[in-house]
Design a protein around this motif. Structure first.
Motif, PDB file in Angstrom:
ATOM      1  N   THR A 162      42.956  52.310  45.222  1.00  0.00           N
ATOM      2  CA  THR A 162      43.542  51.624  44.067  1.00  0.00           C
ATOM      3  C   THR A 162      42.798  50.339  43.746  1.00  0.00           C
ATOM      4  O   THR A 162      42.421  50.095  42.603  1.00  0.00           O
ATOM      5  CB  THR A 162      45.036  51.319  44.330  1.00  0.00           C
ATOM      6  OG1 THR A 162      45.711  52.553  44.579  1.00  0.00           O
ATOM      7  CG2 THR A 162      45.664  50.606  43.150  1.00  0.00           C
ATOM      8  N   TYR A 163      42.579  49.499  44.760  1.00  0.00           N
ATOM      9  CA  TYR A 163      41.923  48.208  44.547  1.00  0.00           C
ATOM     10  C   TYR A 163      40.436  48.321  44.880  1.00  0.00           C
ATOM     11  O   TYR A 163      39.924  47.607  45.739  1.00  0.00           O
ATOM     12  CB  TYR A 163      42.616  47.122  45.377  1.00  0.00           C
ATOM     13  CG  TYR A 163      44.063  46.972  44.978  1.00  0.00           C
ATOM     14  CD1 TYR A 163      44.402  46.388  43.763  1.00  0.00           C
ATOM     15  CD2 TYR A 163      45.088  47.445  45.790  1.00  0.00           C
ATOM     16  CE1 TYR A 163      45.723  46.276  43.372  1.00  0.00           C
ATOM     17  CE2 TYR A 163      46.413  47.337  45.407  1.00  0.00           C
ATOM     18  CZ  TYR A 163      46.729  46.754  44.192  1.00  0.00           C
ATOM     19  OH  TYR A 163      48.038  46.644  43.798  1.00  0.00           O
ATOM     20  N   SER A 164      39.759  49.199  44.194  1.00  0.00           N
ATOM     21  CA  SER A 164      38.362  49.524  44.486  1.00  0.00           C
ATOM     22  C   SER A 164      37.402  48.899  43.476  1.00  0.00           C
ATOM     23  O   SER A 164      37.814  48.359  42.449  1.00  0.00           O
ATOM     24  CB  SER A 164      38.176  51.043  44.464  1.00  0.00           C
ATOM     25  OG  SER A 164      38.427  51.540  43.155  1.00  0.00           O
ATOM     26  N   HIS A 165      36.129  49.021  43.797  1.00  0.00           N
ATOM     27  CA  HIS A 165      35.078  48.626  42.854  1.00  0.00           C
ATOM     28  C   HIS A 165      35.234  49.435  41.568  1.00  0.00           C
ATOM     29  O   HIS A 165      35.218  48.872  40.476  1.00  0.00           O
ATOM     30  CB  HIS A 165      33.691  48.898  43.456  1.00  0.00           C
ATOM     31  CG  HIS A 165      33.242  47.885  44.449  1.00  0.00           C
ATOM     32  ND1 HIS A 165      32.536  46.756  44.088  1.00  0.00           N
ATOM     33  CD2 HIS A 165      33.377  47.817  45.791  1.00  0.00           C
ATOM     34  CE1 HIS A 165      32.246  46.054  45.173  1.00  0.00           C
ATOM     35  NE2 HIS A 165      32.754  46.673  46.225  1.00  0.00           N
ATOM     36  N   TYR A 189      38.523  46.050  40.547  1.00  0.00           N
ATOM     37  CA  TYR A 189      39.118  44.961  41.322  1.00  0.00           C
ATOM     38  C   TYR A 189      38.127  44.223  42.214  1.00  0.00           C
ATOM     39  O   TYR A 189      38.459  43.158  42.720  1.00  0.00           O
ATOM     40  CB  TYR A 189      40.251  45.492  42.206  1.00  0.00           C
ATOM     41  CG  TYR A 189      41.483  45.883  41.434  1.00  0.00           C
ATOM     42  CD1 TYR A 189      42.489  44.956  41.173  1.00  0.00           C
ATOM     43  CD2 TYR A 189      41.636  47.177  40.958  1.00  0.00           C
ATOM     44  CE1 TYR A 189      43.622  45.320  40.468  1.00  0.00           C
ATOM     45  CE2 TYR A 189      42.773  47.547  40.250  1.00  0.00           C
ATOM     46  CZ  TYR A 189      43.757  46.613  40.001  1.00  0.00           C
ATOM     47  OH  TYR A 189      44.875  46.969  39.301  1.00  0.00           O
ATOM     48  N   LYS A 190      36.946  44.796  42.463  1.00  0.00           N
ATOM     49  CA  LYS A 190      36.045  44.222  43.460  1.00  0.00           C
ATOM     50  C   LYS A 190      34.663  43.921  42.902  1.00  0.00           C
ATOM     51  O   LYS A 190      34.179  44.602  42.007  1.00  0.00           O
ATOM     52  CB  LYS A 190      35.850  45.196  44.623  1.00  0.00           C
ATOM     53  CG  LYS A 190      37.030  45.368  45.504  1.00  0.00           C
ATOM     54  CD  LYS A 190      36.668  46.266  46.671  1.00  0.00           C
ATOM     55  CE  LYS A 190      37.735  46.233  47.730  1.00  0.00           C
ATOM     56  NZ  LYS A 190      37.180  46.452  49.052  1.00  0.00           N
ATOM     57  N   ASN A 202      43.634  36.758  46.909  1.00  0.00           N
ATOM     58  CA  ASN A 202      42.380  37.510  46.884  1.00  0.00           C
ATOM     59  C   ASN A 202      41.826  37.639  48.297  1.00  0.00           C
ATOM     60  O   ASN A 202      41.991  36.747  49.120  1.00  0.00           O
ATOM     61  CB  ASN A 202      41.382  36.836  45.949  1.00  0.00           C
ATOM     62  CG  ASN A 202      41.933  36.753  44.541  1.00  0.00           C
ATOM     63  OD1 ASN A 202      42.544  37.692  44.052  1.00  0.00           O
ATOM     64  ND2 ASN A 202      41.736  35.617  43.891  1.00  0.00           N
ATOM     65  N   ILE A 203      41.173  38.760  48.569  1.00  0.00           N
ATOM     66  CA  ILE A 203      40.672  39.065  49.908  1.00  0.00           C
ATOM     67  C   ILE A 203      39.145  39.004  49.917  1.00  0.00           C
ATOM     68  O   ILE A 203      38.480  39.672  49.118  1.00  0.00           O
ATOM     69  CB  ILE A 203      41.131  40.460  50.382  1.00  0.00           C
ATOM     70  CG1 ILE A 203      42.647  40.607  50.289  1.00  0.00           C
ATOM     71  CG2 ILE A 203      40.605  40.750  51.790  1.00  0.00           C
ATOM     72  CD1 ILE A 203      43.429  39.677  51.189  1.00  0.00           C
ATOM     73  N   TYR A 204      38.618  38.209  50.838  1.00  0.00           N
ATOM     74  CA  TYR A 204      37.174  38.037  51.024  1.00  0.00           C
ATOM     75  C   TYR A 204      36.793  38.693  52.341  1.00  0.00           C
ATOM     76  O   TYR A 204      37.244  38.257  53.394  1.00  0.00           O
ATOM     77  CB  TYR A 204      36.822  36.543  51.046  1.00  0.00           C
ATOM     78  CG  TYR A 204      37.029  35.871  49.709  1.00  0.00           C
ATOM     79  CD1 TYR A 204      35.943  35.536  48.916  1.00  0.00           C
ATOM     80  CD2 TYR A 204      38.306  35.594  49.234  1.00  0.00           C
ATOM     81  CE1 TYR A 204      36.120  34.933  47.674  1.00  0.00           C
ATOM     82  CE2 TYR A 204      38.493  34.995  48.000  1.00  0.00           C
ATOM     83  CZ  TYR A 204      37.402  34.675  47.229  1.00  0.00           C
ATOM     84  OH  TYR A 204      37.579  34.089  46.015  1.00  0.00           O
ATOM     85  N   VAL A 261      34.669  41.201  47.723  1.00  0.00           N
ATOM     86  CA  VAL A 261      35.843  40.418  47.313  1.00  0.00           C
ATOM     87  C   VAL A 261      36.757  41.263  46.435  1.00  0.00           C
ATOM     88  O   VAL A 261      36.308  41.857  45.452  1.00  0.00           O
ATOM     89  CB  VAL A 261      35.430  39.138  46.565  1.00  0.00           C
ATOM     90  CG1 VAL A 261      36.663  38.309  46.196  1.00  0.00           C
ATOM     91  CG2 VAL A 261      34.463  38.306  47.410  1.00  0.00           C
ATOM     92  N   THR A 262      38.026  41.295  46.799  1.00  0.00           N
ATOM     93  CA  THR A 262      39.050  41.988  46.012  1.00  0.00           C
ATOM     94  C   THR A 262      39.864  40.939  45.280  1.00  0.00           C
ATOM     95  O   THR A 262      40.497  40.093  45.909  1.00  0.00           O
ATOM     96  CB  THR A 262      39.985  42.813  46.925  1.00  0.00           C
ATOM     97  OG1 THR A 262      39.202  43.659  47.755  1.00  0.00           O
ATOM     98  CG2 THR A 262      40.955  43.641  46.096  1.00  0.00           C
TER      99      THR A 262
END
Length: 156
Positions: free
Chosen positions: A99-102, A106-107, A138-140, A149-150
């Motif tokens: 879901t939270y993919s490039h 999202y990335k 946000n996730i690094y 990075v998301t």
């Protein structure tokens, strides 16, 4: 007309109270050219190992269908950190799915540099596994040769 609108609003609140959720809108997207214009204006560069931007080629760096929030997040990171930023991965094929993919916008991947690494490690919370989380959510993720990075929000 007013009665129908009021009835619809009451029905929505009743559904929420009973545990139903209201569907959220899909994220706003940029075309590749819209995204590159935003990045250029912010002083963020990008690089492609294949010197291309075709979303369907894994050696390209594409921003086609990237979330506007992702571009805004990159711009916020640039402004807050003062670091030189180069994006090496966008929405092109070849990244992990989800879901939270490039692919879903999202990335982005940033080229490693000591300024960015020092900023992330000093400003954000370590959550284990070479990952840091910003106050904005946000996730690094420090991978072997880049920051993955998301962006869940436009803040760092």
């Amino acid at each position: 007309m007013v009665v129908r609108t009021v009835a619809a609003v009451i029905a929505m609140f009743a559904a929420l109270l009973m545990g139903a959720s209201v569907a959220s809108a899909a994220p706003a997207k940029y075309t590749h050219s819209q995204a590159t214009a935003q990045l250029s204006a912010a002083g963020i560069s990008w690089d492609s190992s294949g010197n291309c931007s075709n979303r369907n080629q894994s050696n390209c760096t594409s921003f086609e269908q990237i979330n506007q929030t992702t571009i805004a997040g990159a711009k916020t990171l640039k402004s807050a950190s003062g670091c030189s930023l180069t994006i090496t991965g966008g929405t092109e094929t070849g990244h992990a799915s989800g879901t939270y993919s490039h692919w879903n916008g999202y990335k982005v991947d940033f080229r490693l540099n000591s300024c960015l690494t020092n900023y992330v490690k000093s400003k954000f919370s370590s959550i284990g596994g070479n990952k840091w989380k910003s106050n904005a959510g946000n996730i690094y993720y420090l991978e072997s040769n880049h920051w993955d990075v998301t962006y869940h929000s436009c803040g760092c």
